[in-house]
Structures are given as C-alpha cells and as structure tokens.
Design an enzyme around this catalytic site. Structure first.
Site, mmCIF file in Angstrom:
data_model
loop_
_atom_site.group_PDB
_atom_site.id
_atom_site.type_symbol
_atom_site.label_atom_id
_atom_site.label_comp_id
_atom_site.label_asym_id
_atom_site.label_seq_id
_atom_site.Cartn_x
_atom_site.Cartn_y
_atom_site.Cartn_z
ATOM 1 C CG MET A 43 2.094 3.242 5.593
ATOM 2 S SD MET A 43 3.121 4.472 6.397
ATOM 3 C CE MET A 43 3.869 3.524 7.721
ATOM 4 C CG ASN A 46 -0.102 1.224 14.548
ATOM 5 O OD1 ASN A 46 0.993 1.256 15.085
ATOM 6 N ND2 ASN A 46 -0.624 2.260 13.924
ATOM 7 C CG HIS A 60 4.792 6.940 19.026
ATOM 8 N ND1 HIS A 60 3.767 7.101 18.108
ATOM 9 C CD2 HIS A 60 5.740 7.824 18.679
ATOM 10 C CE1 HIS A 60 4.105 8.038 17.239
ATOM 11 N NE2 HIS A 60 5.297 8.488 17.560
ATOM 12 C CG ASN A 61 0.185 5.343 17.799
ATOM 13 O OD1 ASN A 61 1.348 5.646 17.554
ATOM 14 N ND2 ASN A 61 -0.590 4.779 16.909
ATOM 15 C CE LYS A 73 -6.222 4.008 10.395
ATOM 16 N NZ LYS A 73 -5.347 5.179 10.699
ATOM 17 N N GLY A 109 0.867 -1.186 0.000
ATOM 18 C CA GLY A 109 0.000 0.000 0.000
ATOM 19 C C GLY A 109 0.898 1.227 0.000
ATOM 20 C CB SER A 163 6.110 6.155 14.426
ATOM 21 O OG SER A 163 5.503 7.425 14.446
ATOM 22 C CE LYS A 210 3.637 3.858 15.748
ATOM 23 N NZ LYS A 210 2.273 3.849 15.432
ATOM 24 C CD GLU A 244 0.013 9.698 16.553
ATOM 25 O OE1 GLU A 244 1.106 9.170 16.304
ATOM 26 O OE2 GLU A 244 -1.050 9.337 16.008
ATOM 27 C CB VAL A 257 -1.278 -6.508 5.799
ATOM 28 C CG1 VAL A 257 -0.488 -6.940 4.574
ATOM 29 C CG2 VAL A 257 -1.127 -7.542 6.919
ATOM 30 N N GLY A 275 4.304 7.823 9.252
ATOM 31 C CA GLY A 275 3.454 7.936 8.064
ATOM 32 C C GLY A 275 4.223 7.576 6.801
#
Ligand code: 6PG
Length: 509
Positions: free
Chosen positions: A51, A143, A226-227, A301, A49, A169, A223, A230, A115, A171
């Site tokens: 990413m 994630n 981290h979010n 998400k 995709g 991380s 991670k 964020e 994915v 994007g």
C-alpha cells in the site's frame, strides 16, 4: 474548479509561455519552483509495503515529492525504481534512517504513516517524537481503532505535535490510482495535507473522494463503519453464492455470469464486479474453478467486529454486520464444522425452485438487503455523530464512498442525494429507497424462506428481513418485555392510555 486547481492551471500557462521565450531554461526552472511552492508538497511516508509503495507513487504522479522510510532498503529502492520507470512528476527519496528522513522534510513537516495499527504504529510515533518540532504533523493512514486515535490526538497535541487519523480504502489498486480517504483530527492538521491527499484521491465526476469529517477519531470511526458495511455486503454475496452453488447446483462459471449480469442493474458495485471475477477465475495449477480450490475459512482483522461492538454501545442496529462477523467466526473453526457435519449430517439441501426463478428472486433480495445494510450503517454513523458531537455530514460521507473504496456502488450516489436534500429521517423512508424496498422485500422474504427451509445458512439475508420488519412494525412485542421486567424487577412500564407516567402491574397482589 477549486482555488488550488485554478492557481495550478494559471502557473502551468505561465510555464508554457516562459518555455517558449526562455532559451536557457532558467526562467522555466523558476516557474517550476514557483509551481511547486504554490501547490506541490513534500511529504514523508513511513511504511513502504504494497500500500505504501503504491501511495507514494500516486503522490509522485500528482507532482508531490515524497521522502520514504522503511525497515527494508530493498523495498524503498524498488519503489524509487518503479517510479523512475514511469517518469512520475514528483521525486521519491529513499532515506537511510529516521534522522535523515526527518531532515529531508521541509518544516513544518507532514508525515504519513502506513504501518499496521497498534504496536507498530506506536513504535513509529515513539521513534519520531524526539526528532520532530512543534507544529509537525503525523497522519495515521492505517485501520486504527478510533478510540486509540482519540488518545493519540490528545497525547500528541499535548506535546505540540499534530495528529490526524485517516481511513483509506481501496486496497493497493486504490492506493496507486485513487483511494477514498476519510480524515479526522483538527482542522489545522487537515488543512496541511488536504491538497496533496485530495490530488491523490479517487474522483467521482471530478469531486475528490477525500474529506475531513470532524475531530479526534471521527475519520477512523467512519472507516470502521465502511468496513462494517463491507462485511455485510460480502456476506450477502457469499450467501447468494451458497444458494446458487449448494442449492441450485450451479457451477462457479454460471454463478460468475449471474454476478456479471447484476452489474447492469441497481446492484452495480465494486464488490459484485469482483465477485464475478473471482467466480469466473480458473486455478492455473489444476484447471478447476478457483472458488472450488479455496479453503472455506474466512480471515478478519477486527474492523467488522469493532463496528458491531460500537453499534451495540451506541444502541444502534447492526444485525447484518453481526451476522457477517459471526459467519466468519464460525467458518474459521473448520474442524468443529467437520465434526458437527459428521454428527448431524450436512445441512444445505438441493433447492427444487426453478433456477431462473430462484436467481431472479436472489437479485431482488440482494437489492432489498443491501438497502438494509446501508440503512444500518448510516444509523450507526448518525448515532455516533450525536453521541460524540461530531456533527457528521452524512451526505459528505456517502460522497467519499462513491469512488475508490471497497463499498463503492451506484447506491451511494442515491444515498448522498437523499442526505443532501434532507428528504427523510431514515434512509429507508426516502422515496427512492422506499421504492427499492417495496419492490424487493417480497423476494427477500422468499429467499429467506427458500434458504431456511432447505437448510442453507442465510444469516445476513435473514437479519436484513428482520431489521426491516421490526423497523416497520408500529406495535411491537416489547409490551411483553416490559411486563416481564416489571414482574420480576418492578422496573415499571408506561400505559398506552397514560404516556409518560410509570406504572407497576397487578402481578403480586
Ligand atoms: C479497504 C478494506 C481494507 C481491508 C480491511 C478488511 O477499505 O480497503 O476494507 O481496509 O481489506 O482491512 O480486512 P479484513 O476482512 O481482514 O477484516
């Protein structure tokens, strides 16, 4: 300089000498192969995709070959074409199916998967399992929830395969030019992909923002947090925007200019930088400010919500992340908000404080609140590290967040320094953060008062202030909680004059 880099430079030097001496090009080819053998990798990447395509090109730019697999042959062809157009050093190979993909990889195979987490990832793992040999590695770069990663590591390692859970991380831009990567799993698995991943990662003053932090799901836990941070950072920006827009009547352009100005001070960070760009952007269709045409319903998400749930399980504070998740939840039900506004009248009122004073207070309040957001985040990480025996190096975590990731900010360099020197038990107690908090908490308090007294929702600012005030209250009000618990349930309490002993109160005599 890392050992791998030294070897790479040495071989590059040899290559130049050989090219000069060798007219046929044969020796040069040998040197290229030798260079590849020593340092270059051939990895597989599933999920091309936005990413995946960007990350494949990043790896190829670093000289690594990548076999690609995706349901869409067009996406793979596009990626291969784009890479060719840029003359990348490594080769991208589009594979027709899983068998061809697996065959194309040298043994032991290392396969990266980008994915969506959950079902799609499980389908990819189930597709690969019968085709792979013992010792082959699958690395999940999505994630994923860390508890799922724990299970996958255990299940796959039972069958002789290796599994890494890695948070990535930054994007699409980060994936192409250098993401921040947080890996977890066995050391043996990490050793397999460390070289190419560190090559492709963002660099902070030459250090790769890519590291391994512990076994099982530890990389995905980091991670997730981290979010969580964020989410809190973004909510603070949204609340500051709301106060300036609805309270002070400032235009999106004026607000964008304020955010831009904050980049010259301690708030310098990727999220403030892009907040300025978002606020300054114009809608090509209407010519209006882009922010004025975007529907006010936030998506999510799950990583922010998971952070709060895990923090609660661990008994660690996460009120700012919780405020951010709740604000997104409430924003999502637009119809209910409209009905409530009709019933009660709109909440936010004009703020009479002078614009200059209010904006100056906001910048200071943001600094204090941001320190609280990071302090909460690192409290959760420390608690998880102790509870799960992950032995996290908190300085190393801050180091991989200094570049490439969404929460990168000048604060993170200071945070890694604090943990490196081991100068404080808690982030807020480190001299540099004590200074930030002492200088800026009065402004945080005035912003919370200004917001609340004028009907503006400021849940993240308020959570930050309450968190800091609770943490610095020597004698709390929990004596009342203990009294109540003992009254209705005989749960006992300790006395100030007899620590460690249990007592009941005289309630029922
Ligand atoms: C990153 C981002 C990335 C993504 C999240 C947040 O670090 O690059 O955090 O992982 O944007 O999925 O998504 P939501 O806001 O949709 O939860």
């Amino acid at each position: 300089m890392r050992q791998g880099q030294r070897v790479k430079y040495f071989v590059q030097l040899m290559l130049i000498i050989l090219l000069r001496m060798d007219k046929q090009g044969l020796a040069a080819k040998m040197a290229v192969n030798c260079l590849k053998g020593i340092h270059m990798a051939h990895l597989g990447l599933i999920g091309i995709g936005v990413m995946g395509s960007a990350f494949a090109q990043n790896l190829a730019e670093e000289g690594h070959d990548v076999s690609l697999l995706d349901r869409s042959a067009d996406k793979m062809a596009e990626t291969v074409q784009e890479a060719k157009g840029q003359g990348l050093k490594g080769q991208l190979i589009a594979c027709a199916d899983a068998e061809a993909f697996v065959k194309s990889l040298p043994k032991p195979r290392s396969i990266l998967v980008l994915v969506p987490s959950g079902g799609p990832l499980d389908s990819v793992i189930n597709m690969l399992k019968p085709l792979l040999d013992k010792g082959d590695l699958i690395a999940d770069l999505g994630n994923s929830n860390y508890t799922d990663t724990e299970k996958r590591v255990a299940d796959l390692e039972d069958t002789g395969l290796l599994f890494l859970g890695m948070g990535i991380s930054g994007g699409a831009e980060g994936a192409r030019h250098g993401p921040s990567i947080m890996a977890g799993g066995s050391r043996q698995s990490w050793a397999r992909v460390k070289g190419p991943l560190q090559d492709s990662a963002a660099k902070f003053e030459g250090d790769p923002c890519c590291d391994w932090f512990g076994p099982g799901g530890s990389g995905h836990f980091i991670k997730m947090l981290h979010n969580g941070i964020e989410y809190a950072d973004m909510q603070l920006i949204a609340e500051a925007y709301g106060l300036m827009s609805n309270g002070l009547g400032m235009s999106a352009t004026d607000i964008g200019t304020v955010f831009k100005g904050w980049m010259d001070g301690p708030l310098n960070s990727y999220l403030v930088e892009i907040a300025a760009e978002v606020a300054l952007a114009t809608d090509p269709k209407t010519g209006a400010a882009m922010l004025d045409v975007i529907l006010d319903k936030a998506g999510q998400k799950g990583t922010g919500r998971w952070s709060v749930i895990e923090a609660l399980h661990l008994g660690a504070p996460a009120s700012m992340m919780a405020a951010a998740v709740e604000a997104r939840n409430i924003s999502a039900d637009l119809e209910m908000r409209a009905e409530m506004e009709a019933a009660f009248g709109p909440s936010p009122q004009k703020i009479s404080t002078s614009q200059a004073d209010a904006v100056a207070a906001l910048e200071q309040a943001m600094i204090a609140a941001k320190v609280c957001a990071y302090a909460q985040g690192f409290e959760v990480l420390k608690r998880a590290s102790d509870a799960f025996e992950w032995d996290f190096d908190l300085a190393a975590i801050a180091r991989v967040w200094r570049a490439g990731c969404i929460i990168r900010s000048v604060f993170l360099d200071e945070i890694s320094d604090v943990f490196d020197k081991g100068v404080a038990k808690h982030l807020a107690l480190a001299p540099v953060f004590q200074e930030h908090l002492k200088a800026n908490t009065p402004a945080l308090q005035s912003v919370v008062v200004m917001g609340i007294s004028n009907g503006h929702p400021v849940p993240a600012f308020t959570a930050a202030l309450n968190y800091h005030n609770m943490r610095r209250t020597g004698r709390s009000t929990a004596n009342m909680i203990q009294g109540l618990r003992d009254y209705f349930g005989a749960h006992t309490f300790e006395r100030l004059d007899a620590p460690g002993e249990k007592f009941n109160g005289p309630w029922h005599d």
